[in-house]
Write a protein that holds these residues in place. Structure first.
Motif, mmCIF file in Angstrom:
data_model
loop_
_atom_site.group_PDB
_atom_site.id
_atom_site.type_symbol
_atom_site.label_atom_id
_atom_site.label_comp_id
_atom_site.label_asym_id
_atom_site.label_seq_id
_atom_site.Cartn_x
_atom_site.Cartn_y
_atom_site.Cartn_z
ATOM 1 N N UNK A 2 0.835 -1.144 0.153
ATOM 2 C CA UNK A 2 -0.030 -0.054 -0.044
ATOM 3 C C UNK A 2 0.788 1.232 0.022
ATOM 4 N N UNK A 3 0.471 2.377 0.211
ATOM 5 C CA UNK A 3 -0.976 2.818 -0.185
ATOM 6 C C UNK A 3 -1.581 2.798 -1.551
ATOM 7 N N UNK A 4 -2.326 3.246 -1.819
ATOM 8 C CA UNK A 4 -2.907 3.200 -3.181
ATOM 9 C C UNK A 4 -2.359 4.095 -4.226
ATOM 10 N N UNK A 63 -17.173 -11.628 1.965
ATOM 11 C CA UNK A 63 -16.203 -10.526 2.238
ATOM 12 C C UNK A 63 -16.627 -9.438 1.070
ATOM 13 N N UNK A 64 -16.988 -8.290 1.606
ATOM 14 C CA UNK A 64 -17.564 -7.344 0.606
ATOM 15 C C UNK A 64 -16.470 -6.641 -0.277
ATOM 16 N N UNK A 65 -15.424 -6.315 0.495
ATOM 17 C CA UNK A 65 -14.287 -5.749 -0.329
ATOM 18 C C UNK A 65 -13.059 -6.227 0.150
ATOM 19 N N UNK A 66 -11.931 -6.247 -0.711
ATOM 20 C CA UNK A 66 -10.623 -6.628 -0.362
ATOM 21 C C UNK A 66 -9.653 -6.457 -1.520
ATOM 22 N N UNK A 67 -8.603 -6.605 -1.216
ATOM 23 C CA UNK A 67 -7.427 -6.438 -2.151
ATOM 24 C C UNK A 67 -6.615 -8.147 -2.306
ATOM 25 N N UNK A 68 -6.190 -8.427 -1.263
ATOM 26 C CA UNK A 68 -5.727 -9.875 -1.445
ATOM 27 C C UNK A 68 -4.278 -10.121 -0.483
ATOM 28 N N UNK A 69 -4.017 -11.361 -0.655
ATOM 29 C CA UNK A 69 -2.735 -11.904 -0.084
ATOM 30 C C UNK A 69 -1.536 -11.770 -0.789
ATOM 31 N N UNK A 70 -0.540 -10.756 -0.800
ATOM 32 C CA UNK A 70 0.802 -10.905 -1.390
ATOM 33 C C UNK A 70 1.312 -9.492 -0.941
ATOM 34 N N UNK A 71 2.961 -9.393 -1.220
ATOM 35 C CA UNK A 71 3.686 -8.222 -0.818
ATOM 36 C C UNK A 71 3.449 -8.214 0.850
ATOM 37 N N UNK A 72 3.396 -9.417 1.516
ATOM 38 C CA UNK A 72 3.723 -9.500 3.058
ATOM 39 C C UNK A 72 2.673 -8.494 3.650
ATOM 40 N N UNK A 73 1.549 -8.507 3.140
ATOM 41 C CA UNK A 73 0.636 -7.202 3.535
ATOM 42 C C UNK A 73 -0.400 -7.669 4.723
ATOM 43 N N UNK A 111 4.761 1.718 3.353
ATOM 44 C CA UNK A 111 5.033 0.455 3.590
ATOM 45 C C UNK A 111 5.791 0.114 4.540
ATOM 46 N N UNK A 112 6.221 -0.922 5.445
ATOM 47 C CA UNK A 112 7.092 -1.399 6.365
ATOM 48 C C UNK A 112 8.443 -2.109 5.768
ATOM 49 N N UNK A 113 9.325 -2.051 6.801
ATOM 50 C CA UNK A 113 10.610 -2.446 6.115
ATOM 51 C C UNK A 113 11.473 -3.160 6.888
ATOM 52 N N UNK A 114 10.995 -4.317 7.194
ATOM 53 C CA UNK A 114 11.690 -5.497 8.141
ATOM 54 C C UNK A 114 13.023 -5.733 7.517
ATOM 55 N N UNK A 115 13.738 -6.299 8.469
ATOM 56 C CA UNK A 115 15.199 -6.571 8.159
ATOM 57 C C UNK A 115 15.783 -7.649 8.749
ATOM 58 N N UNK A 116 17.151 -8.029 8.325
ATOM 59 C CA UNK A 116 17.621 -8.988 9.181
ATOM 60 C C UNK A 116 19.201 -9.373 8.635
ATOM 61 N N UNK A 134 5.538 -5.743 10.980
ATOM 62 C CA UNK A 134 5.979 -5.329 9.917
ATOM 63 C C UNK A 134 5.540 -6.282 8.713
ATOM 64 N N UNK A 135 5.845 -7.531 8.927
ATOM 65 C CA UNK A 135 5.472 -8.276 7.829
ATOM 66 C C UNK A 135 6.710 -9.378 7.579
ATOM 67 N N UNK A 136 6.396 -10.692 7.464
ATOM 68 C CA UNK A 136 7.467 -11.644 7.496
ATOM 69 C C UNK A 136 7.165 -12.793 6.378
ATOM 70 N N UNK A 137 6.079 -12.681 5.445
ATOM 71 C CA UNK A 137 5.986 -13.703 4.318
ATOM 72 C C UNK A 137 7.104 -13.901 3.599
#
Lengths: 148, 156, 794
Positions: free
Chosen positions: C474-476, C539-549, C635-640, C739-742
């Protein structure tokens, strides 16, 4: 895919040439081939059953003889399509006297597509070489047994 | 068409099948046992693994007619009386699955593995499931799940 | 303080609620769906990589018993317009079934509708197609010369995207470019590292191939489509647009989905064809992909060449980075194809404070399966290029690879940090992650072990890689689909909670993690909560599962919807308890005034009251159901930091991973057990790419690794036990600080393994090896080390 080989025949070039032009003998010696049907000058239709690794199936194809220079050389153009994909190839065949007989030199380049290439590629060259060896050994043995 | 009679999860099931019908499709399409999954067409992935006469087998590599007279166990037949099999329990406890597609085959392979070797080392487990692909888990939690089941059986 | 009866669940290793059905074979995937009267589709695909269709003979197929219909590309073109894409990049027309010209092996050309899948397959095989075979091009750098083939006449020299610049001195629109800063960096450099690198093509290989069931009901004028997809709402939108229906007439359902990894975001030609045929014939149809089809028909990932130049001082300080990228996108642009490599440019700064960066990206068409998102999508490529270059710099300067990196990190006090390529990193503490990894791996001791092994003549190497990932897409402003997420939370009349989310999990475990969040939010047991997803009618609205979101965007939407319901419920409770709602506590299935738990109302009592509100509190509507859309600000920026130890067999060239340590910082974790699973899976794919996965085409465009016989998917025996550790740097961008980990596992792992292999071979003068680390390739290097002109012993 390029393959080549040399095969020795116990007969003079002219006799080997006639054998190589004999469609009955050819059909008998091509592994998996049932018949060659002439569809034009030096042009034949055929059906071939081929099995490569897990892939097997029937190919419908044409065989064409070109650039004939008896008894020295000619070109063989093969193309076939079938359930497992397609094969296309060109071979240049050269005959030369060798001791008391004839050396037949074959230089072929071929490509394949579809399932047979995707799944069978690793073995394709080996299978093609095996088929070529069997073809010429079969012809040579016909000559030896006097059938040619 | 050929007549087959196969004992599936303890029940004799008969059917008229084409000779070329794969056992995997017989289970899925004729018996509606859709827990057995098909993940490839070259016998590599193991998603279709079932037990035939107690031994693991890839049901996509066997024609239904070949299984005639055999005893087949699928993932649906593993839990008994509402009680999960220790391997099913292990996969749940140890997060041994994500998308779940490879899971039935993986569990059925592991059943055979533990039958052969009730106290496997980590190496034994990794080698024992090398005929089953999983793209989600990196296998580590699957190894843990199988160890869980082995340990549970050892405690008994 | 009274201890709550129900423990807080966020942060706990909660077992997955998805599992009971999946471990018993009771999940329903697309191929498990049966509808009365359903027919099966089989596609006839091109055997040639590039060719003009001279003739299609469908007579034999049509004559077969059990065949309902056969459609060629031209016939389907009457039903379907060219397929839309999801980016604004220029794109050639792409038909669901090829018309006139095929541009990759496996492109669908015709489709059969038949009684069962066996008959459908037989009939598809019986379709004869005569091609004029055209020259094919598989090498993107050759394709850019316009020879030997042009795929799309309107794209000169096969260039899909002409060089697009990004970085220092480049205006936001990429139109004006000032080279002074980057030139100065290289002029002042004391050492320059230059290397061409290839991040090769991989096949996603979800264990469940794709599949679709389309059911158009003429009497209702509505379409239901089940598809193995990561994004049912995008599917709904696209199916409606392509079939001429309104979005209100289409219901898309992602049932159990057996893995996605990015390859199931795209809406494929087969989806549209199934929908169009179902609508045309008025019957339900099913198509399920074979694995051998999937290898050519489902998008591939990666396939990027980089020319990297790194300018530095001899003390290890990096002054500038040039990265010229060439992306081989295959034959067509799919949904996100063109945008994926732009993420590689965006992430060129990696974890480093690099004062001058110039990245340029060229995208090229070739006669191969199109690429699109694959786990990490653009970020692993950036990580690989930069980390390999940093490693080469360390070797050149004879510095410890950790020290070079430490010298260039973005300092923790500089966040939020805007990189030279425009990424705004939310938060980070890279040195902490590095130190944690060095400590966990016992770096010093590991180096000693490596040196001892070398003294015995063994080829052992260590590799280290940092990474920074982009999550929470995101964002849009950056997403044509919209970059928000949607959720709805309903407290039912009995006090149980039904929640719906617009993300569409396929292995991520959101039925568990989202329920953990709501359980804490409402103080109710986990078992009282159900999470619905994947069905656009629910589920009336949505975007989906990708980009570790899922967590950062979807989880936040759910939390916001939950907060709205909770606020309303508090007003009903306040009425019952004759209290102020701000004094209420939701805990252990009860609601009570702070300090007076004895006078609590049960959750169910308050819920029942809200649905039969006598009396109705002033200003309130009945009911307890609220929704929310969450638009993230960024967006978020996890690291390691990942560390690998690897040995190469001197006799056979076979590499073996001896040890792998991963430190990941994804901010706060909802469920560490599930997070570990996500990391393991990412590592397996990242290490798999480095070690054994490779997609090989021959010069005529035939895919040679077209089945599991030849494409090496990692097995359990290919990995050691991964050692996981973490640090926690929350993001300020959402209430959970998550942040996200996918995808993160795929970033650091690939370069860490390759760095280890290069280290193992360093005694032979090796400075870089392209993946994958095929034993034969390593064996040749061991047999004949590179000439000193290119390498030279240290």
């Amino acid at each position: 895919m390029d393959i080549s080989g040399t095969y020795l025949f116990n007969a003079p070039p002219r006799q080997v040439w006639s054998l190589l032009m004999d469609t009955t003998a050819i059909a008998r010696c091509v592994p998996g081939c049932r018949e060659l049907r002439p569809v034009g000058p030096d042009r034949y239709e055929t059906e071939l059953s081929v099995a490569v690794a897990a892939i097997s199936g029937d190919f419908k194809g044409t065989i064409e003889l070109a650039d004939k220079l008896p008894p020295q050389s000619y070109k063989l153009i093969v193309s076939g399509t079938g359930r497992p994909g397609f094969v296309r190839g060109t071979a240049t065949i050269t005959l030369a006297p060798h001791e008391s007989g004839t050396a037949v030199q074959v230089a072929a380049s071929a490509n394949a597509g579809g399932l047979i290439a995707r799944v069978g590629q690793r073995l394709l060259e080996g299978v093609a070489r095996m088929m070529m060896d069997r073809f010429y050994q079969c012809l040579a043995s016909q000559l030896d047994s006097g059938q040619g | 068409m050929a007549q087959v009679s196969i004992r599936v999860n303890g029940r004799v099931r008969k059917g008229d099948v084409e000779p070329r019908l794969l056992l995997a499709h017989f289970l899925r399409e004729h018996l509606n046992l859709t827990g057995t999954h098909v993940g490839c067409d070259t016998s590599q992935c193991g998603a279709c693994t079932v037990l035939i006469d107690g031994r693991s087998a890839k049901s996509c590599t066997i024609f239904a007619v070949q299984a005639d007279g055999c005893d087949v166990t699928t993932i649906e037949g593993l839990a008994r009386d509402g009680q999960l099999h220790p391997l099913q329990e292990g996969f749940w406890e140890e997060h041994g699955l994500q998308c779940g597609y490879c899971t039935p085959g993986m569990i059925m392979s592991a059943v055979d593995l533990l039958n052969d070797n009730p106290t496997p080392s980590e190496r034994d487990i990794r080698e024992g499931i090398a005929g089953n692909f999983c793209r989600c888990t990196g296998y580590q939690h699957i190894v843990n799940a199988i160890q869980y089941a082995a340990n549970k059986a050892a405690r008994k | 303080m009274v201890t709550p009866v129900l423990p807080k669940l966020v942060g706990q290793r909660v077992k997955r609620r998805e599992d009971p059905r999946l471990i018993q074979g009771r999940g329903t995937y697309v191929d498990d769906i049966k509808i009365a009267g359903m027919q099966h589709l089989a596609f006839k695909r091109s055997d040639v990589a590039h060719g003009r269709i001279r003739a299609i003979d469908t007579r034999a197929a049509e004559a077969m018993e059990g065949v309902e219909a056969v459609f060629t590309g031209a016939q389907i073109a009457e039903l379907l317009a060219p397929m839309p894409i999801g980016t604004s990049f220029p794109s050639p027309p792409h038909r669901a079934l090829a018309v006139d010209v095929v541009r990759y092996g496996g492109e669908p050309v015709a489709v059969v509708v038949a009684r069962d899948r066996y008959v459908a397959r037989d009939a598809a095989d019986a379709i004869a197609i005569d091609y004029e075979i055209l020259p094919a091009v598989v090498d993107p750098e050759l394709a850019m010369t316009g020879k030997p083939a042009i795929l799309h006449p309107e794209f000169e020299n096969n260039v899909a995207l002409p060089p697009l610049p990004n970085g220092t001195g480049v205006s936001r629109d990429g139109k004006t470019v000032d080279d002074s800063a980057i030139d100065k960096a290289f002029a002042e450099a004391e050492v320059v590292i230059s290397q061409r690198m290839v991040n090769h093509r991989v096949v996603p290989n979800t264990m469940e191939p794709r599949g679709v069931v389309a059911h158009y009901e003429p009497g209702k004028e509505s379409m239901t489509i089940w598809s193995s997809t990561q994004a049912p709402h995008i599917l709904k939108t696209m199916i409606a647009a392509m079939t001429g229906l309104g979005q209100h007439q289409v219901r898309a359902i992602a049932p159990e989905v057996g893995g996605g990894f990015g390859a199931k975001i795209n809406i494929y030609g087969e989806d549209y064809v199934a929908a169009a045929i179902s609508k045309r014939l008025g019957i339900p149809v099913k198509w399920v992909e074979d694995r051998s089809e999937a290898f050519v028909a489902t998008t591939h990932g990666r396939d990027l060449i980089a020319y990297v130049d790194l300018a530095a001082k001899r003390d290890g300080r990096v002054l500038g980075l040039k990265m010229r990228l060439i992306a081989d996108v295959g034959a067509y642009n799919m949904l996100l194809t063109a945008a994926i490599p732009t993420l590689t440019m965006m992430m060129a700064s990696a974890t480093y404070d690099i004062p001058a960066i110039r990245a340029t990206l060229t995208e090229v068409f070739t006669n191969k399966t199109p690429t699109d998102a694959y786990r990490g999508a653009g970020r692993p490529e950036a990580t690989y290029f930069v980390e390999r270059a940093m490693d080469m710099l360390a070797r050149e300067l004879k510095m410890d690879p950790a020290d070079v990196r430490r010298k260039n990190f973005i300092r923790p006090d500089k966040f939020p940090f805007t990189t030279q390529t425009g990424a705004v990193y939310d938060s980070g503490n890279y040195e902490a992650a590095l130190d944690r990894a060095l400590e966990a791996a016992n770096w010093k001791q590991l180096k000693g072990a490596r040196d001892a092994a070398r003294a015995e003549g063994r080829l052992v190497g260590l590799g280290l890689s940092m990474y920074v990932e982009v999550c929470g897409f995101g964002p849009s402003s950056g997403m044509a689909t919209g970059g928000w997420e949607h959720a709805q939370v309903t407290v039912e009349r009995d006090g149980r909670i039904t929640a719906v989310t617009g993300v569409s999990p396929h292995g991520q475990g959101n039925e568990t993690t989202f329920a953990q969040m709501l359980a804490d939010q409402f103080g109710v047991p986990l078992e009282h909560i159900t999470i619905h997803h994947g069905d656009t009618a629910v589920v009336k609205q949505g975007i989906g599962t990708f980009g570790s979101r899922s967590q950062a965007v979807g989880g936040t939407a759910l939390h916001l919807a939950g907060a709205r319901v909770k606020a309303k419920m508090a007003r009903f409770a306040a009425e019952l308890l004759e209290a102020h709602e701000e004094d209420l506590v939701f805990e252990s299935g009860t609601i009570f005034v702070r300090g007076a738990p004895a006078a609590a109302k049960t959750f169910a009592e308050v819920a029942a009251y809200a649905y039969v509100p006598v009396p109705l509190p002033e200003g309130l509507e009945p009911g307890l159901s609220e929704e929310a859309f969450f638009e993230p600000s960024n967006m978020t920026y996890p690291f390691g930091c990942h560390i690998a130890m690897l040995e190469i067999d001197r006799e056979t060239g076979e590499p073996r991973l001896l040890k792998f340590v991963a430190v990941d910082d994804a901010g706060n974790l909802i469920n560490p057990l599930i997070v570990e699973g996500q990391i393991h899976g990412g590592l397996a794919q990242g290490i798999g790419q480095a070690l054994i996965e490779e997609t090989v085409y021959d010069q005529s465009g035939q895919l040679l690794t077209g089945s599991f016989l030849d494409y090496a998917l990692p097995r359990a025996t290919d990995f050691p036990r991964f050692e996981l550790h973490n640090t926690v740097t929350p993001t300020p961008l959402n209430p959970f600080g998550a942040k996200g980990i996918g995808e993160a596992g795929t970033l650091g792992s690939t370069p860490a393994v390759v760095c280890a292999a290069v280290d193992a071979l360093s005694e032979l003068g090796v400075k870089h090896i392209d993946m994958m680390l095929r034993p034969e390739k390593l064996w040749r290097i061991i047999g004949t080390p590179p000439a000193p002109a290119h390498g030279g012993r240290a």
